[in-house]
Write an enzyme that holds these catalytic residues in place. Structure first.
Site, PDB file in Angstrom:
ATOM      1  N   ALA A  65       0.454  -0.947   0.168  1.00 31.27           N
ATOM      2  CA  ALA A  65      -0.079   0.137   0.059  1.00 31.27           C
ATOM      3  C   ALA A  65       0.679   1.632  -0.384  1.00 31.27           C
ATOM      4  O   ALA A  65       1.772   0.889   0.607  1.00 31.27           O
ATOM      5  CB  ALA A  65      -0.937   0.224   1.340  1.00 31.27           C
ATOM      6  N   GLY A 110       0.222  -4.673   0.793  1.00 33.97           N
ATOM      7  CA  GLY A 110      -0.581  -4.329  -0.373  1.00 33.97           C
ATOM      8  C   GLY A 110       0.016  -5.901  -1.143  1.00 33.97           C
ATOM      9  O   GLY A 110      -1.418  -6.184  -1.994  1.00 33.97           O
ATOM     10  N   GLU A 113      -1.059  -9.249  -0.934  1.00 36.27           N
ATOM     11  CA  GLU A 113      -2.223  -9.472  -0.545  1.00 36.27           C
ATOM     12  C   GLU A 113      -3.028  -9.345  -1.924  1.00 36.27           C
ATOM     13  O   GLU A 113      -3.832 -10.791  -2.177  1.00 36.27           O
ATOM     14  CB  GLU A 113      -2.894  -8.667   0.199  1.00 36.27           C
ATOM     15  N   GLU A 133       3.933  -4.828   7.722  1.00 35.15           N
ATOM     16  CA  GLU A 133       2.888  -3.568   8.294  1.00 35.15           C
ATOM     17  C   GLU A 133       3.398  -4.036   9.991  1.00 35.15           C
ATOM     18  O   GLU A 133       3.414  -2.669   9.928  1.00 35.15           O
ATOM     19  CB  GLU A 133       1.536  -4.652   8.054  1.00 35.15           C
TER      20      GLU A 133
HETATM   21  N1  COA Z   1       4.572   3.226  -0.296  1.00 36.19           N
HETATM   22  C1  COA Z   1       4.836   4.495  -0.510  1.00 36.19           C
HETATM   23  N2  COA Z   1       6.089   4.415  -1.617  1.00 36.19           N
HETATM   24  C2  COA Z   1       7.140   3.535  -1.749  1.00 36.19           C
HETATM   25  C3  COA Z   1       6.898   2.023  -0.788  1.00 36.19           C
HETATM   26  C4  COA Z   1       5.265   2.110  -0.825  1.00 36.19           C
HETATM   27  N3  COA Z   1       4.945   0.528   0.083  1.00 36.19           N
HETATM   28  N4  COA Z   1       7.718   1.445  -1.255  1.00 36.19           N
HETATM   29  C5  COA Z   1       8.083   1.790  -2.389  1.00 36.19           C
HETATM   30  N5  COA Z   1       8.550   3.549  -1.918  1.00 36.19           N
HETATM   31  C6  COA Z   1       8.601   4.447  -3.013  1.00 36.19           C
HETATM   32  C7  COA Z   1      10.092   5.038  -1.985  1.00 36.19           C
HETATM   33  O1  COA Z   1       9.431   5.650  -0.903  1.00 36.19           O
HETATM   34  C8  COA Z   1      10.808   5.091  -2.729  1.00 36.19           C
HETATM   35  O2  COA Z   1      10.811   6.469  -3.372  1.00 36.19           O
HETATM   36  P1  COA Z   1      11.541   8.085  -3.536  1.00 36.19           P
HETATM   37  O3  COA Z   1      12.513   7.508  -4.703  1.00 36.19           O
HETATM   38  O4  COA Z   1      10.741   9.118  -3.944  1.00 36.19           O
HETATM   39  O5  COA Z   1      11.850   8.277  -2.136  1.00 36.19           O
HETATM   40  C9  COA Z   1      10.838   4.363  -4.193  1.00 36.19           C
HETATM   41  O6  COA Z   1       9.553   4.180  -3.713  1.00 36.19           O
HETATM   42  C10 COA Z   1      11.627   3.539  -4.502  1.00 36.19           C
HETATM   43  O7  COA Z   1      11.465   2.878  -3.028  1.00 36.19           O
HETATM   44  P2  COA Z   1      12.991   2.624  -2.243  1.00 36.19           P
HETATM   45  O8  COA Z   1      12.539   2.456  -0.462  1.00 36.19           O
HETATM   46  O9  COA Z   1      14.512   3.735  -1.870  1.00 36.19           O
HETATM   47  O10 COA Z   1      13.881   1.692  -2.757  1.00 36.19           O
HETATM   48  P3  COA Z   1      15.077   0.095  -2.718  1.00 36.19           P
HETATM   49  O11 COA Z   1      15.196  -0.815  -3.201  1.00 36.19           O
HETATM   50  O12 COA Z   1      15.762   0.670  -1.351  1.00 36.19           O
HETATM   51  O13 COA Z   1      14.661  -0.799  -1.167  1.00 36.19           O
HETATM   52  C11 COA Z   1      11.978  -1.921  -0.326  1.00 36.19           C
HETATM   53  C12 COA Z   1      12.449  -1.030  -1.376  1.00 36.19           C
HETATM   54  C13 COA Z   1      10.598  -2.702  -0.786  1.00 36.19           C
HETATM   55  C14 COA Z   1      13.122  -2.985   0.520  1.00 36.19           C
HETATM   56  C15 COA Z   1      11.052  -0.578   0.236  1.00 36.19           C
HETATM   57  O14 COA Z   1      11.275   0.902  -0.425  1.00 36.19           O
HETATM   58  C16 COA Z   1      10.341  -0.957   0.980  1.00 36.19           C
HETATM   59  O15 COA Z   1      10.828  -1.425   2.355  1.00 36.19           O
HETATM   60  N6  COA Z   1       9.467  -0.459   0.756  1.00 36.19           N
HETATM   61  C17 COA Z   1       7.934  -0.323   1.921  1.00 36.19           C
HETATM   62  C18 COA Z   1       7.367  -2.124   1.799  1.00 36.19           C
HETATM   63  C19 COA Z   1       6.293  -1.975   2.898  1.00 36.19           C
HETATM   64  O16 COA Z   1       6.519  -1.646   4.046  1.00 36.19           O
HETATM   65  N7  COA Z   1       5.244  -2.470   2.259  1.00 36.19           N
HETATM   66  C20 COA Z   1       3.857  -2.477   3.251  1.00 36.19           C
HETATM   67  C21 COA Z   1       3.168  -0.858   3.073  1.00 36.19           C
HETATM   68  S1  COA Z   1       2.000  -1.877   3.881  1.00 36.19           S
END
Ligand code: COA
Length: 256
Positions: A65, A110, A113, A133
């Site tokens: 999400a 999500g 999911e 989460e």
């Molecule tokens: N919601 C909003 N933005 C997200 C996102 C999410 N779930 N997942 C990634 N992004 C965005 C990042 O903020 C970043 O944006 P920016 O370039 O404007 O700063 C961009 O996507 C790239 O992500 P980044 O974190 O730089 O990539 P990474 O390769 O370093 O890490 C992940 C990848 C997937 C490990 C990391 O993005 C992450 O932990 N995301 C959240 C996962 C999460 O908790 N999902 C459950 C949500 S309920």
């Protein structure tokens, strides 16, 4: 027509690419709006016989999400968001046409999911799965507590959701979260191949399989009753006559 989805229709297969690669295809309101529209289109358009969902870019299927939309939400709004997400994923799970997730990278929160609401999951070797989460002080809200438990069992579901650990495609395969794993450059072709096989079968029968399997776990053996009802509904149809007739005449069936 769509803000966040790319679509391509070929041989009855609609390939749908979630297209916010700069945000790792995170699910914001626009994506949900589009997914609802998509499901309307899928049900209404006879030219669409099956759907493959995948993510844009080399890194992510869907990284969850969109967390940036969470900051301003109160309890009631959060419940409405969860309900809307669940409703959207029910539309996918209960679709009358087969929907396959081609998981080409991160499938977190999500994203996992969404993949679980699809009827079948194929993954690339670099895919990663998880329900992180708890890292945010949250729980899955788009059906994950239920579908993950159904797919991998209570103990493994508890571990994944309580630890927030990410697992590899190989581990996801081992525990039954994904059906197959392929090299990244083969994933889409293999997904189309499986869908093409499904599309050679009787569409009416495939529809009944989806609905009967979805009834699994209903109280008072209702899923078994659903199976009986749908088994009966297949009988006497042109499709069934063609399938049974073709077998008895030692030829391949031709389903319309
Ligand atoms: N919601 C909003 N933005 C997200 C996102 C999410 N779930 N997942 C990634 N992004 C965005 C990042 O903020 C970043 O944006 P920016 O370039 O404007 O700063 C961009 O996507 C790239 O992500 P980044 O974190 O730089 O990539 P990474 O390769 O370093 O890490 C992940 C990848 C997937 C490990 C990391 O993005 C992450 O932990 N995301 C959240 C996962 C999460 O908790 N999902 C459950 C949500 S309920």
């Amino acid at each position: 027509m769509y803000q966040t989805l790319l679509t391509a229709l070929e041989n009855g297969i609609l390939t749908v690419t979630l297209n916010r690669p700069d945000k790792l295809n995170a699910l914001n309101r626009s994506v949900f709006d589009d997914l609802f529209l998509l499901m309307d289109e899928v049900e209404a358009d006879p030219n669409i016989r099956g759907v493959i969902l995948t993510g844009a870019g080399p890194k992510a299927f869907v990284a969850g999400a969109d967390i940036s939309e969470f900051t301003s939400l109160g309890k009631e709004e959060a419940m409405a968001l969860s309900k809307r997400g669940q409703d959207c994923f029910f539309r996918i799970e209960r679709s009358s046409k087969p929907i396959l997730a081609a998981v080409n990278g991160f499938a977190l929160g999500g994203g996992c999911e969404l993949a679980m609401s699809c009827h079948v999951r194929l993954a690339s070797e670099n895919a990663k799965f998880g329900q992180p989460e708890v890292n945010l002080g949250l729980i899955p809200g788009y059906g994950g507590t239920q579908r993950l438990t159904q797919l991998v069992g209570k103990g493994r579901a508890m571990e994944l959701m309580m630890s927030g650990n990410m697992i590899s495609a190989a581990e996801a395969y081992r525990i039954g979260l994904v059906n197959q794993v392929y090299p990244a450059d083969a994933l889409l072709e293999e997904s189309k191949k499986l869908m093409a096989t499904i599309l050679t079968k009787g569409p009416n029968a495939v529809r009944h399989v989806i609905a009967a399997v979805n009834a699994c776990g209903s109280p008072n053996d209702a899923g078994y009753a659903e199976e009986v009802r749908r088994f009966g509904e297949c009988f006497g149809t042109d499709e069934m006559k063609e399938g049974v007739g073709a077998f008895l005449e030692k030829r391949n069936p031709r389903f319309s």
